[in-house]
Design a protein around this motif. Structure first.
Motif, PDB file in Angstrom:
ATOM      1  N   GLU A 173       0.737  -1.195  -0.121  1.00 23.72           N
ATOM      2  CA  GLU A 173       0.010   0.038  -0.098  1.00 23.72           C
ATOM      3  C   GLU A 173       0.700   1.210  -0.066  1.00 23.72           C
ATOM      4  O   GLU A 173       1.896   1.261   0.369  1.00 23.72           O
ATOM      5  CB  GLU A 173      -0.902   0.054   1.124  1.00 23.72           C
ATOM      6  CG  GLU A 173      -1.890  -1.156   1.236  1.00 23.72           C
ATOM      7  CD  GLU A 173      -2.867  -1.013   2.517  1.00 23.72           C
ATOM      8  OE1 GLU A 173      -2.839   0.147   3.144  1.00 23.72           O
ATOM      9  OE2 GLU A 173      -3.522  -1.932   2.898  1.00 23.72           O
ATOM     10  N   PRO A 174       0.291   2.237  -0.784  1.00 19.18           N
ATOM     11  CA  PRO A 174       1.401   3.493  -0.709  1.00 19.18           C
ATOM     12  C   PRO A 174       1.352   4.310   0.658  1.00 19.18           C
ATOM     13  O   PRO A 174       0.104   4.144   1.324  1.00 19.18           O
ATOM     14  CB  PRO A 174       0.705   4.255  -1.832  1.00 19.18           C
ATOM     15  CG  PRO A 174      -0.636   3.897  -1.851  1.00 19.18           C
ATOM     16  CD  PRO A 174      -0.710   2.259  -1.738  1.00 19.18           C
ATOM     17  N   ARG A 175       2.314   4.934   1.017  1.00 18.60           N
ATOM     18  CA  ARG A 175       2.280   5.715   2.270  1.00 18.60           C
ATOM     19  C   ARG A 175       1.484   6.814   2.271  1.00 18.60           C
ATOM     20  O   ARG A 175       1.591   7.492   1.128  1.00 18.60           O
ATOM     21  CB  ARG A 175       3.685   6.175   2.488  1.00 18.60           C
ATOM     22  CG  ARG A 175       4.699   5.062   2.935  1.00 18.60           C
ATOM     23  CD  ARG A 175       5.933   5.563   3.393  1.00 18.60           C
ATOM     24  NE  ARG A 175       6.956   4.688   3.697  1.00 18.60           N
ATOM     25  CZ  ARG A 175       8.252   4.849   4.066  1.00 18.60           C
ATOM     26  NH1 ARG A 175       8.564   6.336   4.327  1.00 18.60           N
ATOM     27  NH2 ARG A 175       8.962   3.925   4.394  1.00 18.60           N
ATOM     28  N   ARG A 176       0.872   7.078   3.258  1.00 15.71           N
ATOM     29  CA  ARG A 176      -0.058   8.133   3.396  1.00 15.71           C
ATOM     30  C   ARG A 176       0.863   9.044   4.545  1.00 15.71           C
ATOM     31  O   ARG A 176       0.919   8.933   5.503  1.00 15.71           O
ATOM     32  CB  ARG A 176      -1.407   7.809   4.089  1.00 15.71           C
ATOM     33  CG  ARG A 176      -1.989   6.879   3.091  1.00 15.71           C
ATOM     34  CD  ARG A 176      -3.484   6.573   3.604  1.00 15.71           C
ATOM     35  NE  ARG A 176      -4.123   5.589   2.707  1.00 15.71           N
ATOM     36  CZ  ARG A 176      -4.937   4.950   3.251  1.00 15.71           C
ATOM     37  NH1 ARG A 176      -5.442   4.958   4.437  1.00 15.71           N
ATOM     38  NH2 ARG A 176      -5.619   3.955   2.243  1.00 15.71           N
ATOM     39  N   ASP A 177       1.068  10.378   3.626  1.00 11.90           N
ATOM     40  CA  ASP A 177       1.850  11.313   4.470  1.00 11.90           C
ATOM     41  C   ASP A 177       0.980  12.399   5.041  1.00 11.90           C
ATOM     42  O   ASP A 177      -0.092  12.755   4.637  1.00 11.90           O
ATOM     43  CB  ASP A 177       3.062  11.886   3.807  1.00 11.90           C
ATOM     44  CG  ASP A 177       4.159  11.148   3.410  1.00 11.90           C
ATOM     45  OD1 ASP A 177       4.408   9.940   4.188  1.00 11.90           O
ATOM     46  OD2 ASP A 177       4.473  11.007   2.321  1.00 11.90           O
TER      47      ASP A 177
END
Length: 62
Positions: free
Chosen positions: A58-62
Motif C-alpha cells: 500500500e502506498p504511504r499516506r503522509d
C-alpha cells in the motif's frame, strides 16, 4: 517387537551425554541467545524480490 534395539540406542546416547565431557562454545551460545550471527546477509532482502511484490504494497499516506 523391535523396541529393544531402539531402547538400547537411547540408553547409549543418554549414557554418552551423561559421562562424556563436551567442549561448550560459550561464544556461539551467547551469539545465539543475543540474536547476533556471523552471516548477516540472511537478513538482507533482495531488491529483485521487493520489485516482484511491490504491486501489493500500500502506498504511504503522509
Amino acid at each position: 517387537m523391535g523396541r529393544g534395539r531402539a531402547k538400547a540406542k537411547q540408553t547409549k546416547v543418554a549414557r554418552d551425554l551423561k559421562y562424556q565431557t563436551h567442549e561448550t562454545d560459550f561464544g556461539a551460545l551467547a551469539n545465539e541467545l543475543h540474536g547476533s550471527s556471523h552471516n548477516s546477509d540472511k537478513d538482507q532482502v533482495d531488491p529483485n524480490e521487493i520489485d516482484k511484490w511491490s504491486d501489493y504494497i500500500e502506498p504511504r499516506r503522509d
